[in-house]
Motif scaffolding. Structure first.
Motif, short mmCIF file in Angstrom:
data_model
loop_
_atom_site.label_atom_id
_atom_site.label_comp_id
_atom_site.label_asym_id
_atom_site.label_seq_id
_atom_site.Cartn_x
_atom_site.Cartn_y
_atom_site.Cartn_z
N VAL A 109 -9.35 -4.00 9.65
CA VAL A 109 -9.24 -5.45 9.42
C VAL A 109 -8.97 -6.17 10.75
O VAL A 109 -9.67 -7.11 11.11
CB VAL A 109 -8.10 -5.76 8.41
CG1 VAL A 109 -8.02 -7.25 8.13
CG2 VAL A 109 -8.28 -4.96 7.13
N PHE B 153 1.65 3.90 1.83
CA PHE B 153 2.62 4.37 2.83
C PHE B 153 3.90 3.55 2.76
O PHE B 153 4.99 4.04 3.08
CB PHE B 153 2.00 4.37 4.24
CG PHE B 153 1.91 3.02 4.90
CD1 PHE B 153 3.01 2.41 5.49
CD2 PHE B 153 0.70 2.33 4.93
CE1 PHE B 153 2.90 1.16 6.10
CE2 PHE B 153 0.60 1.08 5.53
CZ PHE B 153 1.71 0.49 6.11
N CYS C 191 -4.01 3.02 2.74
CA CYS C 191 -4.25 2.29 4.00
C CYS C 191 -5.24 3.13 4.80
O CYS C 191 -4.97 4.31 5.08
CB CYS C 191 -2.95 2.13 4.77
SG CYS C 191 -3.17 1.67 6.51
N CYS D 43 -7.94 -7.29 3.85
CA CYS D 43 -7.74 -5.85 3.65
C CYS D 43 -7.97 -5.59 2.16
O CYS D 43 -7.20 -6.07 1.32
CB CYS D 43 -6.33 -5.44 4.04
SG CYS D 43 -5.92 -3.75 3.59
N MET E 19 -6.05 3.04 7.85
CA MET E 19 -5.54 3.52 9.13
C MET E 19 -4.64 4.74 8.93
O MET E 19 -4.72 5.72 9.68
CB MET E 19 -4.75 2.43 9.85
CG MET E 19 -4.31 2.87 11.23
SD MET E 19 -2.83 2.13 11.80
CE MET E 19 -3.34 0.50 12.15
N VAL F 155 0.85 -1.20 0.00
CA VAL F 155 0.00 0.00 0.00
C VAL F 155 0.88 1.24 0.00
O VAL F 155 2.09 1.15 0.20
CB VAL F 155 -1.01 -0.01 1.18
CG1 VAL F 155 -2.07 -1.08 0.97
CG2 VAL F 155 -0.31 -0.20 2.51
N ASN G 200 2.63 3.19 9.33
CA ASN G 200 1.34 3.29 8.62
C ASN G 200 0.78 4.70 8.75
O ASN G 200 -0.25 4.95 9.39
CB ASN G 200 0.31 2.31 9.22
CG ASN G 200 0.71 0.87 9.10
OD1 ASN G 200 1.88 0.54 9.24
ND2 ASN G 200 -0.24 -0.02 8.88
N MET H 60 -5.06 -4.11 0.16
CA MET H 60 -3.92 -5.01 -0.03
C MET H 60 -4.17 -5.97 -1.20
O MET H 60 -3.23 -6.58 -1.71
CB MET H 60 -3.66 -5.81 1.24
CG MET H 60 -2.79 -5.08 2.23
SD MET H 60 -1.07 -5.06 1.67
CE MET H 60 -0.33 -4.12 3.00
N GLU I 229 -1.76 -5.03 15.99
CA GLU I 229 -2.86 -4.13 15.61
C GLU I 229 -4.21 -4.67 16.09
O GLU I 229 -5.24 -4.01 15.92
CB GLU I 229 -2.91 -3.95 14.08
CG GLU I 229 -1.84 -3.04 13.55
CD GLU I 229 -1.87 -2.92 12.04
OE1 GLU I 229 -2.88 -3.25 11.41
OE2 GLU I 229 -0.84 -2.50 11.48
#
Ligand code: 13P
Ligand code: SF4
Length: 311
Positions: free
Chosen positions: A171, A61, A84, A268, A86, A59, A112, A271, A197
């Protein structure tokens, strides 16, 4: 499909490009990787490589981090929609407001985050090194953005005051304590590994009732941590609490072991956006190139370099 893969290989050789792939990517993308790993491993790899062209299947970032650490290389994100959720939860303005409320705090930002947010922080961290980074930083008070769950996880290992932001990964947030309880009932002889996470209640359960079975113990790990754990432990059945894409690599590298998702498979969507055809066009047209404002890039690089110094 055969054809696309051949064309990708041909173009990659012709352009001396390297394909970096995150552990959550689709199986067919994992299969064409030169290097596959977690955010930390891939950032480090990007900075060590001597090639001029990097195709980053992950992704945004992550591709930005590769560009920041290797500004002289051309870094391509094959699908420009792959962000992303987040990372988008915290903006520079929001972080500045938090900083003004706690002027004596240092700022640690999870990798992230978008590049402009990284530029506003003192040091970055990934899920693999967050504890080490926080322990190494001098400040006693730390603003931690954006993941509240990783912030809470880190708090377990330090007396420093961690001020969490309210971000989270949608997720991992779906994994529940009920999933842990059920998995323990269904697979009595399996170990459970979860990503930091995950929700605090999930980690609480895994840590408080940490179970050992023949060959393994329940653990909280980054995605590469999970890959290493699966290889090195003698556990034959492993329940995995993270995005489902990693199971492909786990099974491929450990054909003698059994892997299960913790609860239903959680995906995700960003992703999974990158396809083989995206990678082919990324190589052919060298798009979509990661471009970051010079000042932001320099300031974000300081935070990423400091992270690498600490770990
Ligand atoms: P890792 O750095 O552990 O691969 O995690 C990245 C990520 O986005 C997890 O959701
Ligand atoms: Fe972001 Fe969560 Fe997807 Fe990782 S799994 S890229 S944190 S939305």
């Amino acid at each position: 499909m055969e054809n696309v893969i051949e064309n990708i290989k041909e173009l990659k050789t012709k352009k001396s490009a390297i394909i970096l792939v995150h552990n959550y990517q689709r199986p067919e993308i994992q299969d064409i990787a030169d290097y596959i790993g977690d955010s930390l491993g891939l950032s480090k790899k990007a900075s060590e490589l001597t090639c001029k062209l990097i195709i980053f299947c992950g992704v945004k970032f992550m591709a930005e981090s590769a560009k920041i650490l290797s500004p002289q290389k051309k870094v391509i994100l094959p699908n420009k929609q792959a962000g992303c959720q987040m990372a988008d939860m915290v903006t520079v303005d929001e972080l500045k407001q938090l900083k003004s409320k706690h002027p004596d705090a240092a700022v640690v930002c999870y990798v992230n985050t978008n590049a402009d947010v990284k530029a506003e922080c003192d040091v970055c961290c990934t899920s693999a090194n967050a504890v080490k980074v926080v322990q190494n930083i001098e400040a006693k008070k730390i603003i931690f953005v954006p993941d509240k769950n990783l912030a809470n996880y880190v708090q377990r290992f330090t007396d420093k005051e961690i001020i969490p932001y309210n971000g989270y990964c949608y997720v991992h947030e779906k994994i529940t304590p009920e999933d842990v309880k059920q998995a323990r009932q269904i697979h009595k002889e399996a170990v459970i590994i979860v990503h930091p996470e995950c929700r605090k209640e999930v980690i609480d359960l895994v840590v408080a009732e940490r179970k050992s079975c023949s060959g393994g113990t329940d653990e909280v790990l980054s995605t590469d941590g999970m890959i290493r754990y699966a290889k090195s432990s003698n556990a034959k059945k492993i329940i995995v609490g993270t995005e489902e894409g990693i199971l492909y690599r786990l099974k491929k590298e450990n054909p003698d072991k059994l892997f299960y998702t913790l609860g239903p498979a959680r995906m995700c969507k960003n992703m999974k956006l990158t396809t083989l055809s995206d990678v082919y066009f990324a190589l052919l047209e060298e798009q979509y190139e990661i471009e970051i404002d010079e000042q932001i890039k320099d300031r974000a690089k300081r935070a990423l370099d400091k992270m690498l110094d600490y770990t």
